[in-house]
Design a protein around this motif. Structure first.
Motif, PDB file in Angstrom:
ATOM      1  N   GLN A   1      24.006  76.053 -21.661  1.00  0.00           N
ATOM      2  CA  GLN A   1      23.883  74.945 -20.709  1.00  0.00           C
ATOM      3  C   GLN A   1      22.431  74.721 -20.309  1.00  0.00           C
ATOM      4  O   GLN A   1      21.974  73.581 -20.212  1.00  0.00           O
ATOM      5  CB  GLN A   1      24.757  75.193 -19.471  1.00  0.00           C
ATOM      6  CG  GLN A   1      26.247  75.178 -19.759  1.00  0.00           C
ATOM      7  CD  GLN A   1      26.707  73.851 -20.332  1.00  0.00           C
ATOM      8  OE1 GLN A   1      26.488  72.804 -19.746  1.00  0.00           O
ATOM      9  NE2 GLN A   1      27.318  73.906 -21.504  1.00  0.00           N
ATOM     10  N   PHE A   2      21.697  75.792 -20.085  1.00  0.00           N
ATOM     11  CA  PHE A   2      20.281  75.667 -19.736  1.00  0.00           C
ATOM     12  C   PHE A   2      19.494  75.089 -20.910  1.00  0.00           C
ATOM     13  O   PHE A   2      18.560  74.318 -20.728  1.00  0.00           O
ATOM     14  CB  PHE A   2      19.695  77.001 -19.307  1.00  0.00           C
ATOM     15  CG  PHE A   2      20.175  77.478 -17.961  1.00  0.00           C
ATOM     16  CD1 PHE A   2      20.874  76.653 -17.094  1.00  0.00           C
ATOM     17  CD2 PHE A   2      19.943  78.772 -17.565  1.00  0.00           C
ATOM     18  CE1 PHE A   2      21.318  77.091 -15.858  1.00  0.00           C
ATOM     19  CE2 PHE A   2      20.378  79.232 -16.316  1.00  0.00           C
ATOM     20  CZ  PHE A   2      21.071  78.384 -15.470  1.00  0.00           C
ATOM     21  N   ALA A   3      19.882  75.466 -22.128  1.00  0.00           N
ATOM     22  CA  ALA A   3      19.173  74.990 -23.315  1.00  0.00           C
ATOM     23  C   ALA A   3      19.303  73.476 -23.489  1.00  0.00           C
ATOM     24  O   ALA A   3      18.406  72.839 -24.036  1.00  0.00           O
ATOM     25  CB  ALA A   3      19.693  75.695 -24.561  1.00  0.00           C
ATOM     26  N   VAL A   4      20.401  72.887 -23.011  1.00  0.00           N
ATOM     27  CA  VAL A   4      20.570  71.431 -23.116  1.00  0.00           C
ATOM     28  C   VAL A   4      20.009  70.708 -21.912  1.00  0.00           C
ATOM     29  O   VAL A   4      20.189  69.516 -21.750  1.00  0.00           O
ATOM     30  CB  VAL A   4      22.043  71.022 -23.364  1.00  0.00           C
ATOM     31  CG1 VAL A   4      22.541  71.572 -24.685  1.00  0.00           C
ATOM     32  CG2 VAL A   4      22.944  71.455 -22.223  1.00  0.00           C
ATOM     33  N   GLY A   5      19.316  71.433 -21.035  1.00  0.00           N
ATOM     34  CA  GLY A   5      18.598  70.804 -19.951  1.00  0.00           C
ATOM     35  C   GLY A   5      19.277  70.786 -18.598  1.00  0.00           C
ATOM     36  O   GLY A   5      18.770  70.172 -17.665  1.00  0.00           O
ATOM     37  N   LYS A   6      20.413  71.429 -18.469  1.00  0.00           N
ATOM     38  CA  LYS A   6      21.063  71.468 -17.163  1.00  0.00           C
ATOM     39  C   LYS A   6      20.350  72.468 -16.271  1.00  0.00           C
ATOM     40  O   LYS A   6      19.991  73.547 -16.708  1.00  0.00           O
ATOM     41  CB  LYS A   6      22.525  71.870 -17.286  1.00  0.00           C
ATOM     42  CG  LYS A   6      23.386  70.766 -17.832  1.00  0.00           C
ATOM     43  CD  LYS A   6      24.834  71.095 -17.701  1.00  0.00           C
ATOM     44  CE  LYS A   6      25.651  69.960 -18.290  1.00  0.00           C
ATOM     45  NZ  LYS A   6      27.054  70.264 -18.316  1.00  0.00           N
ATOM     46  N   GLY A   7      20.153  72.094 -15.028  1.00  0.00           N
ATOM     47  CA  GLY A   7      19.550  72.995 -14.059  1.00  0.00           C
ATOM     48  C   GLY A   7      20.599  73.909 -13.465  1.00  0.00           C
ATOM     49  O   GLY A   7      21.806  73.688 -13.594  1.00  0.00           O
ATOM     50  N   PHE A   8      20.124  74.931 -12.795  1.00  0.00           N
ATOM     51  CA  PHE A   8      21.001  75.932 -12.197  1.00  0.00           C
ATOM     52  C   PHE A   8      21.970  75.301 -11.197  1.00  0.00           C
ATOM     53  O   PHE A   8      23.172  75.545 -11.234  1.00  0.00           O
ATOM     54  CB  PHE A   8      20.137  77.009 -11.525  1.00  0.00           C
ATOM     55  CG  PHE A   8      20.896  78.199 -11.035  1.00  0.00           C
ATOM     56  CD1 PHE A   8      21.489  79.070 -11.933  1.00  0.00           C
ATOM     57  CD2 PHE A   8      21.025  78.460  -9.687  1.00  0.00           C
ATOM     58  CE1 PHE A   8      22.184  80.182 -11.501  1.00  0.00           C
ATOM     59  CE2 PHE A   8      21.720  79.564  -9.233  1.00  0.00           C
ATOM     60  CZ  PHE A   8      22.304  80.419 -10.147  1.00  0.00           C
ATOM     61  N   GLN A   9      21.459  74.453 -10.309  1.00  0.00           N
ATOM     62  CA  GLN A   9      22.316  73.843  -9.280  1.00  0.00           C
ATOM     63  C   GLN A   9      23.345  72.909  -9.906  1.00  0.00           C
ATOM     64  O   GLN A   9      24.499  72.888  -9.491  1.00  0.00           O
ATOM     65  CB  GLN A   9      21.487  73.111  -8.236  1.00  0.00           C
ATOM     66  CG  GLN A   9      20.721  74.069  -7.338  1.00  0.00           C
ATOM     67  CD  GLN A   9      19.926  73.339  -6.275  1.00  0.00           C
ATOM     68  OE1 GLN A   9      19.464  72.235  -6.484  1.00  0.00           O
ATOM     69  NE2 GLN A   9      19.782  73.979  -5.128  1.00  0.00           N
TER      70      GLN A   9
END
Length: 147
Positions: free
Chosen positions: A110-118
């Motif tokens: 998920q982080f790799a596709v650009g989603k932030g933690f929040q």
């Protein structure tokens, strides 16, 4: 068992078991996995077993480290992935089980596709608190009629 399979230029195949300690791949005689070729840096990359696969870290090699043809500086190998170091190709065999490691891998994706933690946590919270489909359940003491 977590291991790497390699077919050497002479046609022989080797299976390299990966234990709990990271292994250095390189041309230097002090490397854990020695590959004798000018395209391989003295200390080319490391491989280390983690809960969600085999972690590969390039060590600023001159020719780069590739996974499935893509140059990487740091990445996870999954079962069947190809790690390319110079002219050598390793095939990963990962003994990853579902659980914590799988959750970590999903977060990394998920982080790799650009989603932030929040954003990611918000989506998880929304899924966990979505009302069930259908009519709302009656509250205690509710007769269903308006006063």
């Amino acid at each position: 068992m977590n291991c790497l399979h390699i077919r050497l230029p002479d046609g022989t195949a080797r299976k390299i078991a990966l234990g709990s300690r990271p292994k250095v791949i390189g041309r230097d005689e002090d490397a854990d996995i020695i590959l004798e070729d000018a395209a391989v840096s003295r200390y080319h990359c490391t491989v280390a077993v983690s809960p969600n696969g085999i972690h590969v870290q390039d060590l600023a090699s001159s020719s780069g480290t590739r996974i499935n043809g893509r140059t990487v500086t740091s990445a996870m190998l999954q079962n069947g992935d190809k790690l390319e170091v110079g002219p050598f190709t390793f095939v990963a065999e990962c003994a990853v089980t579902a659980g914590f490691g799988t959750a970590i891998r999903l977060v990394e994706e998920q982080f790799a596709v650009g989603k932030g933690f929040q954003t990611f946590l918000g989506e998880i919270a929304a899924e966990g608190h979505a009302p069930p489909p259908g009519p709302k359940p009656a509250k205690p003491g509710d007769t269903g009629t308006k006063p």
